[in-house]
Motif scaffolding. Sequence first.
Motif, PDB file in Angstrom:
ATOM      1  N   LEU A 160       0.853  -1.190   0.000  1.00 33.58           N
ATOM      2  CA  LEU A 160       0.000   0.000   0.000  1.00 33.58           C
ATOM      3  C   LEU A 160       0.884   1.234   0.000  1.00 33.58           C
ATOM      4  N   TRP A 161       0.436   2.282  -0.720  1.00 32.69           N
ATOM      5  CA  TRP A 161       1.261   3.464  -0.973  1.00 32.69           C
ATOM      6  C   TRP A 161       0.464   4.763  -0.819  1.00 32.69           C
ATOM      7  N   GLU A 162       1.168   5.822  -0.394  1.00 30.78           N
ATOM      8  CA  GLU A 162       0.568   7.162  -0.338  1.00 30.78           C
ATOM      9  C   GLU A 162       0.355   7.726  -1.740  1.00 30.78           C
ATOM     10  N   GLN A 163       1.300   7.472  -2.632  1.00 30.03           N
ATOM     11  CA  GLN A 163       1.205   7.938  -4.012  1.00 30.03           C
ATOM     12  C   GLN A 163       1.511   6.758  -4.914  1.00 30.03           C
ATOM     13  N   GLU A 164       1.187   6.915  -6.180  1.00 33.46           N
ATOM     14  CA  GLU A 164       1.455   5.839  -7.125  1.00 33.46           C
ATOM     15  C   GLU A 164       2.963   5.620  -7.213  1.00 33.46           C
ATOM     16  N   PRO A 165       3.429   4.392  -6.988  1.00 26.49           N
ATOM     17  CA  PRO A 165       4.870   4.142  -7.072  1.00 26.49           C
ATOM     18  C   PRO A 165       5.388   4.437  -8.477  1.00 26.49           C
ATOM     19  N   PRO A 166       6.606   5.007  -8.599  1.00 22.13           N
ATOM     20  CA  PRO A 166       7.107   5.391  -9.913  1.00 22.13           C
ATOM     21  C   PRO A 166       7.360   4.214 -10.849  1.00 22.13           C
ATOM     22  N   LYS A 167       7.784   3.077 -10.331  1.00 26.23           N
ATOM     23  CA  LYS A 167       8.056   1.906 -11.159  1.00 26.23           C
ATOM     24  C   LYS A 167       7.405   0.679 -10.523  1.00 26.23           C
ATOM     25  N   PRO A 168       6.075   0.607 -10.551  1.00 26.55           N
ATOM     26  CA  PRO A 168       5.412  -0.513  -9.885  1.00 26.55           C
ATOM     27  C   PRO A 168       5.707  -1.840 -10.571  1.00 26.55           C
ATOM     28  N   ASP A 169       5.921  -2.861  -9.762  1.00 28.76           N
ATOM     29  CA  ASP A 169       6.158  -4.213 -10.269  1.00 28.76           C
ATOM     30  C   ASP A 169       4.898  -5.025  -9.986  1.00 28.76           C
ATOM     31  N   GLY A 170       3.904  -4.883 -10.852  1.00 27.65           N
ATOM     32  CA  GLY A 170       2.652  -5.597 -10.656  1.00 27.65           C
ATOM     33  C   GLY A 170       1.464  -4.747 -11.053  1.00 27.65           C
ATOM     34  N   ASP A 171       0.288  -5.230 -10.691  1.00 22.76           N
ATOM     35  CA  ASP A 171      -0.956  -4.541 -10.994  1.00 22.76           C
ATOM     36  C   ASP A 171      -1.161  -3.397 -10.011  1.00 22.76           C
ATOM     37  N   VAL A 172      -1.496  -2.218 -10.536  1.00 25.75           N
ATOM     38  CA  VAL A 172      -1.713  -1.026  -9.711  1.00 25.75           C
ATOM     39  C   VAL A 172      -3.213  -0.822  -9.538  1.00 25.75           C
ATOM     40  N   PHE A 173      -3.610  -0.623  -8.292  1.00 20.48           N
ATOM     41  CA  PHE A 173      -5.011  -0.400  -7.932  1.00 20.48           C
ATOM     42  C   PHE A 173      -5.147   0.934  -7.210  1.00 20.48           C
ATOM     43  N   GLU A 174      -6.291   1.530  -7.336  1.00 19.87           N
ATOM     44  CA  GLU A 174      -6.653   2.675  -6.509  1.00 19.87           C
ATOM     45  C   GLU A 174      -7.321   2.142  -5.243  1.00 19.87           C
ATOM     46  N   VAL A 175      -6.976   2.715  -4.096  1.00 16.32           N
ATOM     47  CA  VAL A 175      -7.590   2.329  -2.824  1.00 16.32           C
ATOM     48  C   VAL A 175      -8.752   3.282  -2.552  1.00 16.32           C
ATOM     49  N   LEU A 176      -9.968   2.729  -2.485  1.00 17.86           N
ATOM     50  CA  LEU A 176     -11.144   3.556  -2.205  1.00 17.86           C
ATOM     51  C   LEU A 176     -11.382   3.733  -0.712  1.00 17.86           C
ATOM     52  N   HIS A 177     -11.001   2.734   0.070  1.00 14.19           N
ATOM     53  CA  HIS A 177     -11.189   2.778   1.530  1.00 14.19           C
ATOM     54  C   HIS A 177     -10.263   1.745   2.133  1.00 14.19           C
ATOM     55  N   LEU A 178      -9.797   1.999   3.335  1.00 11.67           N
ATOM     56  CA  LEU A 178      -8.977   1.033   4.051  1.00 11.67           C
ATOM     57  C   LEU A 178      -9.597   0.799   5.421  1.00 11.67           C
ATOM     58  N   SER A 179     -10.034  -0.435   5.650  1.00  7.67           N
ATOM     59  CA  SER A 179     -10.478  -0.860   6.986  1.00  7.67           C
ATOM     60  C   SER A 179      -9.283  -1.557   7.614  1.00  7.67           C
TER      61      SER A 179
END
Length: 192
Positions: A160-179
């Motif tokens: 999990l990240w505060e901002q989109e990682p610059p070189k992501p290794d994998g599928d990137v998702f937007e986080v809508l909510h975190l429980s």
Amino acid sequence: MHAMQYELTLPADYDMGIVRDRVARRGHLLDDWAGLGLKAYLIRECGRRGSPVNQYAPFYLWNTVDGMNAFLWGGGFQGVSDDFGRPPARQWTGLAYEEGNGSHARFAVRHRQPVPNGVPLGETVEDAVGEARRLAAEDGALCAAAAVDTSRWELVRFSLWEQEPPKPDGDVFEVLHLSAPGRDRLPRGRGW
């Protein structure tokens, strides 16, 4: 620790606002779920951040099997089944969990790969543990985990990240909510 994820792949022209509204209305329902370390409510949108699909794909880290079972058999998962049909729920045994220095989850990266043949299992999982540690140490990372599905011999890394990682290794998702009712109780480091 146990990891779990189900993926609901939706038509390319699906209004993802429907999923956003659903999470806005119902996401808080797991904010105090017993046995849950964290649940990241994740989406990918076709054509954004390299995604070939529209997808709702929540990812869970469970502190207890009892909590996971209560969710699956005690009503939590039924809402997803009622609204979208019953998707397969993938499960992985936890290998490692590490906290990072980030404060708010906006993005997630999931990387799945087969456990290679011909390489000692101990080396493979130690590499996954080290990668979780490395990811969590990167600036803006909230946390990172590694887990394995021994029925398919598949590794998964999740971060999990505060901002989109610059070189992501994998599928990137937007986080809508975190429980994250039990995030502070997820066991740190190597899981054996």
